[in-house]
Every structure is written in C-alpha cells, then in structure tokens.
Write an enzyme that holds these catalytic residues in place. Structure first.
Site, PDB file in Angstrom:
ATOM      1  N   GLY A  39       4.409   0.115  -2.187  1.00 22.21           N
ATOM      2  CA  GLY A  39       4.626  -0.274  -3.570  1.00 22.21           C
ATOM      3  C   GLY A  39       6.101  -0.270  -3.944  1.00 22.21           C
ATOM      4  O   GLY A  39       6.559  -1.089  -4.751  1.00 22.21           O
ATOM      5  N   HIS A  91      -7.434   7.173   0.515  1.00 20.62           N
ATOM      6  CA  HIS A  91      -6.129   6.536   0.369  1.00 20.62           C
ATOM      7  C   HIS A  91      -5.909   5.404   1.371  1.00 20.62           C
ATOM      8  O   HIS A  91      -5.101   4.508   1.122  1.00 20.62           O
ATOM      9  CB  HIS A  91      -5.025   7.594   0.511  1.00 20.62           C
ATOM     10  N   HIS A 146       0.841  -1.190   0.000  1.00 22.11           N
ATOM     11  CA  HIS A 146       0.000   0.000   0.000  1.00 22.11           C
ATOM     12  C   HIS A 146       0.882   1.249   0.000  1.00 22.11           C
ATOM     13  O   HIS A 146       1.860   1.333   0.741  1.00 22.11           O
ATOM     14  CB  HIS A 146      -0.906   0.017   1.238  1.00 22.11           C
ATOM     15  N   SER A 147       0.568   2.212  -0.871  1.00 19.48           N
ATOM     16  CA  SER A 147       1.222   3.518  -0.900  1.00 19.48           C
ATOM     17  C   SER A 147       2.748   3.344  -1.083  1.00 19.48           C
ATOM     18  O   SER A 147       3.191   2.743  -2.057  1.00 19.48           O
ATOM     19  CB  SER A 147       0.872   4.275   0.382  1.00 19.48           C
ATOM     20  N   TYR A 148       3.568   3.858  -0.135  1.00 19.22           N
ATOM     21  CA  TYR A 148       5.017   3.661  -0.184  1.00 19.22           C
ATOM     22  C   TYR A 148       5.369   2.183  -0.237  1.00 19.22           C
ATOM     23  O   TYR A 148       6.402   1.792  -0.804  1.00 19.22           O
ATOM     24  CB  TYR A 148       5.654   4.321   1.050  1.00 19.22           C
TER      25      TYR A 148
END
Length: 267
Positions: free
Chosen positions: A109, A237, A105-107
C-alpha cells in the site's frame, strides 16, 4: 393511424436491447493488473491469484520489488521505499501500460501510494488489499504509531527481523528487508492521484469483527475519509494465498467501484 407511438416504442425497445448487450460486454472487459506484494515477500506470492486472472482473459504483471523474492541477490540495507516505488513506476512506463488496475497488499500500500502520486494518468483503478493507507508525508511506522525507538532485536544491521524469514528455507521464501523501506515517508499530494477511484479491502478473519476493525484500523479510516469504496473479504492477512480464486474475483469486481463524496471534516 399515427405511426409516432410505434416509432417511440421501437426506439425504446432498441435502447433496452442495446443496454442488455452492453452490460455483459462491460462486465467482461479485459483489464491490465499490476499486483504489488507486501513486505519480505515477492511476486511469487501472487502466482495463483494472477493465474486465475490470466485464465479469465486479463493481462497480469507480478513485479518483485528490488532485493526480495528472486531478486534477493540485490538485497541491501540501502534499499528504501523510493526504490520500490521506482520498481513499479518503471515497470508501467517501460511496458507502456495504460488504464492499469494497480493493486497493493500490506506494505505494498505504501508502494502503490507513491506510484499513484507519480503516474496517476497511467492508472484506471487502485485496490488496497489489507494494505497500508498513509497520509502524505507518512512512513509506514508513522501510520501504525511506532513513535518509540525501534527494538534493537527486531531491527539489526539495517534490516527488519521477522520470525517468518527462515534461513535455509526452500524457495519461494520471505526475505529480510531494509529498515529504510519502513521509515521513509511517501508523497501523496498530486491532485490527479487524489481523484483516482480506489477500493480498500479489509481481510477479516472469522474471529474478528469488521465493525471493531473499522474503529481501530487507521488505514480503513483514512480510506473511508477519502470516500473510497470499502469492501471486506473473509480470511487472514494473506487471504490471496488462502483463497486465490476469491481474491482474483474480488479484484476484478472492484474495478467498477467509484468513490463517494467524502464527508466534511468533523462529521
């Protein structure tokens, strides 16, 4: 009377029955999920989603990256993206996990991209949840176009300063994170990693258009160019905290996704 037609019919009926039985079994197959959180968060962020997956019979790991969450006591400006890639790679190797459904998720990735490059043979499927999708050799700053010098007020003493990191907050809480996690490039060149089936999921709030998001989201565009499956999910998000049941079901369903053939360059 010729028995041949009857044998053919019996064979066909048997095949149809087998298919009817096999399909639900395949859909109900239990998976091993490794859920990687985003910047400043921790494994706690995936607690409810992970519990739903566990209740469904799956095996779930929620690693907390070094220096964050309950590992805050290890926090340091020397921690970088490679440290966090090592965290997840070592979890998979030391737990001897195979056919892993790796989710970032988010960072996260950035982290799972590095894990894909290192140990693709341990992975079954990868899911990017509203996550960074970098090219080989990119940092997350490169991906999001941060070409100008960093704002000194946002980046002090080797750490990224964000408003949701609140001193004195009651656990679980977000933790400041080293700048090196954001300016270190990631490797994504292993041919076996490039061949893995991947799903990219965009969390789309009610006030946002998925079509417009696709035109501006570089991660979405990178995923589409690679032929990955594109899904959308309603929410902000951190939709995994807003609708943990829905996100758990989404992740499980994504395992059946398969990559399309990427369009030739220029199309």
């Amino acid at each position: 009377m010729n028995p041949f037609p009857h044998r053919v019919i019996a064979t066909l009926l048997g095949a149809m029955l087998l298919a009817c039985v096999a399909a639900p079994l395949l859909a109900a197959e239990k998976q091993t999920f490794v859920l990687v959180h985003g910047a400043t968060a921790g494994g706690w962020e995936w607690k409810r989603t992970g519990q739903f997956l566990t209740d469904d019979g799956h095996t779930v790991y929620r690693p907390t990256l070094t220096g964050l969450g309950e590992r805050e006591h290890l926090n340091s400006a020397d921690i970088d993206l490679q440290t966090h890639i090592d965290d997840v790679v070592n979890l998979i190797l030391f737990e001897d996990l195979h056919d892993v459904v790796l989710t970032g998720h988010s960072y996260g990735g950035m982290v799972v991209t590095g894990v894909m490059d290192r140990i693709p043979g341990r992975l079954r499927h990868v899911v990017f949840l509203d996550a960074a999708v970098p090219e080989d050799g990119q940092s997350i700053w490169d991906l999001f176009g941060n070409d100008s010098p960093p704002d000194p007020e946002r980046f002090r003493d080797g750490f990224m300063q964000v408003p949701w990191v609140e001193p004195g907050a009651k656990p679980p809480y977000n933790v400041k994170q080293s700048i090196k996690c954001f300016n270190q490039p990631v490797s994504y060149r292993n041919p076996a990693a490039l061949a893995l089936p991947v799903t990219y999921v965009a969390f789309v709030p009610k006030d946002q258009s998925a079509e417009q998001r696709a035109k501006t989201d570089r991660s979405w565009q990178n995923a589409q160019a690679r032929g990955w499956t594109i899904r959308t999910f309603p929410g902000g998000h951190v939709a995994q905290q807003e609708d943990p049941r829905g996100v758990a079901s989404l992740i499980a369903a994504s395992v059946a996704d398969r990559n399309a053939t990427p369009a030739p360059a220029g199309e």
